[in-house]
Design a protein around this motif. Structure first.
Motif, mmCIF file in Angstrom:
data_model
loop_
_atom_site.group_PDB
_atom_site.id
_atom_site.type_symbol
_atom_site.label_atom_id
_atom_site.label_comp_id
_atom_site.label_asym_id
_atom_site.label_seq_id
_atom_site.Cartn_x
_atom_site.Cartn_y
_atom_site.Cartn_z
ATOM 1 N N MET A 6 19.242 -9.493 15.441
ATOM 2 C CA MET A 6 18.138 -10.001 14.609
ATOM 3 C C MET A 6 16.803 -9.464 15.096
ATOM 4 N N THR A 7 16.649 -9.483 16.384
ATOM 5 C CA THR A 7 15.411 -8.973 16.989
ATOM 6 C C THR A 7 15.273 -7.486 16.740
ATOM 7 N N THR A 8 16.420 -6.795 16.794
ATOM 8 C CA THR A 8 16.417 -5.340 16.568
ATOM 9 C C THR A 8 16.005 -5.020 15.141
ATOM 10 N N GLU A 9 16.540 -5.784 14.183
ATOM 11 C CA GLU A 9 16.205 -5.550 12.775
ATOM 12 C C GLU A 9 14.718 -5.806 12.519
ATOM 13 N N LEU A 10 14.185 -6.843 13.171
ATOM 14 C CA LEU A 10 12.765 -7.169 12.998
ATOM 15 C C LEU A 10 11.889 -6.048 13.553
ATOM 16 N N ALA A 11 12.308 -5.489 14.664
ATOM 17 C CA ALA A 11 11.541 -4.399 15.274
ATOM 18 C C ALA A 11 11.542 -3.171 14.374
ATOM 19 N N ILE A 12 12.726 -2.936 13.764
ATOM 20 C CA ILE A 12 12.836 -1.774 12.868
ATOM 21 C C ILE A 12 11.933 -1.956 11.647
ATOM 22 N N GLU A 13 11.945 -3.178 11.093
ATOM 23 C CA GLU A 13 11.112 -3.449 9.917
ATOM 24 C C GLU A 13 9.623 -3.319 10.257
ATOM 25 N N THR A 14 9.293 -3.800 11.449
ATOM 26 C CA THR A 14 7.883 -3.707 11.885
ATOM 27 C C THR A 14 7.463 -2.250 12.030
ATOM 28 N N GLU A 15 8.371 -1.461 12.590
ATOM 29 C CA GLU A 15 8.076 -0.022 12.767
ATOM 30 C C GLU A 15 7.915 0.675 11.426
ATOM 31 N N ARG A 16 8.771 0.310 10.461
ATOM 32 C CA ARG A 16 8.683 0.912 9.129
ATOM 33 C C ARG A 16 7.372 0.521 8.439
ATOM 34 N N THR A 17 7.048 -0.767 8.631
ATOM 35 C CA THR A 17 5.797 -1.242 8.014
ATOM 36 C C THR A 17 4.586 -0.514 8.600
ATOM 37 N N GLN A 18 4.623 -0.364 9.934
ATOM 38 C CA GLN A 18 3.510 0.344 10.595
ATOM 39 C C GLN A 18 3.417 1.787 10.133
ATOM 40 N N LYS A 19 4.604 2.423 9.992
ATOM 41 C CA LYS A 19 4.639 3.820 9.531
ATOM 42 C C LYS A 19 4.100 3.927 8.102
ATOM 43 N N PHE A 20 4.433 2.910 7.284
ATOM 44 C CA PHE A 20 3.952 2.906 5.896
ATOM 45 C C PHE A 20 2.424 2.842 5.853
ATOM 46 N N PHE A 21 1.894 1.937 6.688
ATOM 47 C CA PHE A 21 0.435 1.813 6.721
ATOM 48 C C PHE A 21 -0.230 3.076 7.292
ATOM 49 N N ASN A 22 0.432 3.670 8.277
ATOM 50 C CA ASN A 22 -0.108 4.923 8.837
ATOM 51 C C ASN A 22 -0.124 6.026 7.780
ATOM 52 N N ASP A 23 0.992 6.115 7.039
ATOM 53 C CA ASP A 23 1.053 7.118 5.958
ATOM 54 C C ASP A 23 -0.003 6.830 4.889
ATOM 55 N N LEU A 24 -0.180 5.545 4.614
ATOM 56 C CA LEU A 24 -1.167 5.146 3.614
ATOM 57 C C LEU A 24 -2.582 5.537 4.062
ATOM 58 N N ASP A 25 -2.857 5.306 5.362
ATOM 59 C CA ASP A 25 -4.186 5.703 5.890
ATOM 60 C C ASP A 25 -4.382 7.215 5.827
ATOM 61 N N ALA A 26 -3.280 7.946 6.114
ATOM 62 C CA ALA A 26 -3.362 9.408 6.064
ATOM 63 C C ALA A 26 -3.628 9.888 4.640
ATOM 64 N N GLN A 27 -2.926 9.281 3.677
ATOM 65 C CA GLN A 27 -3.131 9.640 2.279
ATOM 66 C C GLN A 27 -4.556 9.297 1.827
ATOM 67 N N LYS A 28 -5.025 8.150 2.333
ATOM 68 C CA LYS A 28 -6.384 7.725 1.995
ATOM 69 C C LYS A 28 -7.408 8.715 2.549
ATOM 70 N N ALA A 29 -7.161 9.183 3.789
ATOM 71 C CA ALA A 29 -8.072 10.151 4.404
ATOM 72 C C ALA A 29 -8.072 11.472 3.632
ATOM 73 N N ILE A 30 -6.852 11.896 3.221
ATOM 74 C CA ILE A 30 -6.736 13.136 2.438
ATOM 75 C C ILE A 30 -7.465 12.998 1.106
ATOM 76 N N LEU A 31 -7.263 11.838 0.463
ATOM 77 C CA LEU A 31 -7.915 11.590 -0.820
ATOM 78 C C LEU A 31 -9.440 11.580 -0.669
ATOM 79 N N SER A 32 -9.903 10.981 0.432
ATOM 80 C CA SER A 32 -11.347 10.935 0.684
ATOM 81 C C SER A 32 -11.910 12.337 0.912
ATOM 82 N N SER A 33 -11.142 13.148 1.672
ATOM 83 C CA SER A 33 -11.573 14.529 1.927
ATOM 84 C C SER A 33 -11.623 15.326 0.632
ATOM 85 N N CYS A 34 -10.600 15.131 -0.202
ATOM 86 C CA CYS A 34 -10.572 15.850 -1.490
ATOM 87 C C CYS A 34 -11.745 15.436 -2.377
ATOM 88 N N THR A 35 -12.019 14.125 -2.370
ATOM 89 C CA THR A 35 -13.136 13.620 -3.180
ATOM 90 C C THR A 35 -14.465 14.207 -2.702
#
Length: 230
Positions: free
Chosen positions: A1-30
């Motif tokens: 259970m703890t392992t699954e929670l850690a995996i989900e947390t890591e995925r969530t963090q990666k999603f937000f990191n990707d989102l920030d990267a996309q946001k930065a790219i979009l800002s640069s393009c703008t």
């Protein structure tokens, strides 16, 4: 259970990191798009101004060309009339000069004497007469311009007088007086308003007259140089 929670947390963090990267790219393009838009807008304005300037210059050139053509056309049309007037004047002056030769006599009046010498194109006589009247220089200056205009060729008359001075020997008696007289005669060719930077149009001379004047000036300078070395 703890392992699954850690995996989900890591995925969530990666999603937000990707989102920030996309946001930065979009800002640069703008930002890049805004910069390019501003640049092209400025370039377009600059080209528009240059195009407007060129158009204005073309219109001005066309207007000036048209005005020049009209002026040339008017001058061309006036040539026969001017030639006829000039020929009539020369013929009249020639007849007057011939009468002066036929009925040669001395004049008591300074003005008449000057006119007679000029009509006869007697440069030597004119030079001697002006020298002899040096004490009457004020009255002489006032009359000489009108008298010179009585000559068939005023410019040639004056150049003949100056040429005579230049050809005189350096040590010859009377050269100083003749220099003064030549100065008076040369000044008489030019209206007061055409000298000393004034805007009045001065007299026009043929190329041959200008070339001869330049030659006489060079000879004069050479005489002065030789005199200085001597």
């Amino acid at each position: 259970m703890t392992t699954e929670l850690a995996i989900e947390t890591e995925r969530t963090q990666k999603f937000f990191n990707d989102l920030d990267a996309q946001k930065a790219i979009l800002s640069s393009c703008t930002q890049l798009f805004t910069t390019l838009t501003t640049h092209f807008k400025s370039l377009n304005n600059s080209l528009a101004l240059k195009s407007q300037s060129l158009e204005s210059k073309f219109q001005s050139l066309e207007s000036n060309s048209q005005l020049t053509l009209e002026t040339l056309c008017c001058r061309e049309k006036s040539i026969p009339e001017r030639e006829s007037a000039a020929a009539s004047k020369v013929e009249e002056q020639r007849e007057t000069a011939l009468l002066e030769f036929r009925d040669s006599h001395s004049f008591d009046n300074l003005s008449d004497s000057l006119k007679s010498l000029c009509r006869r194109m007697d440069s030597s006589g004119l030079l001697r007469f002006v020298v002899s009247k040096r004490k009457e220089s004020v009255f002489l200056r006032a009359e000489i311009s009108r008298a010179i205009m009585e000559a068939v060729d005023p410019a040639r008359l004056i150049l003949d007088a100056v040429d005579e001075l230049v050809r005189d020997k350096v040590g010859k008696v009377g050269v100083t007086d003749k220099r003064w007289a030549c100065g008076i005669l040369v000044q008489a060719l030019f209206p007061e308003g055409s000298c000393f930077g004034r805007k009045d149009k001065g007299p026009e001379f043929a190329r041959s007259v200008v070339e001869r004047a330049a030659g006489i000036l060079e000879n004069w300078k050479e005489e002065e140089r030789c005199r200085g070395e001597g």
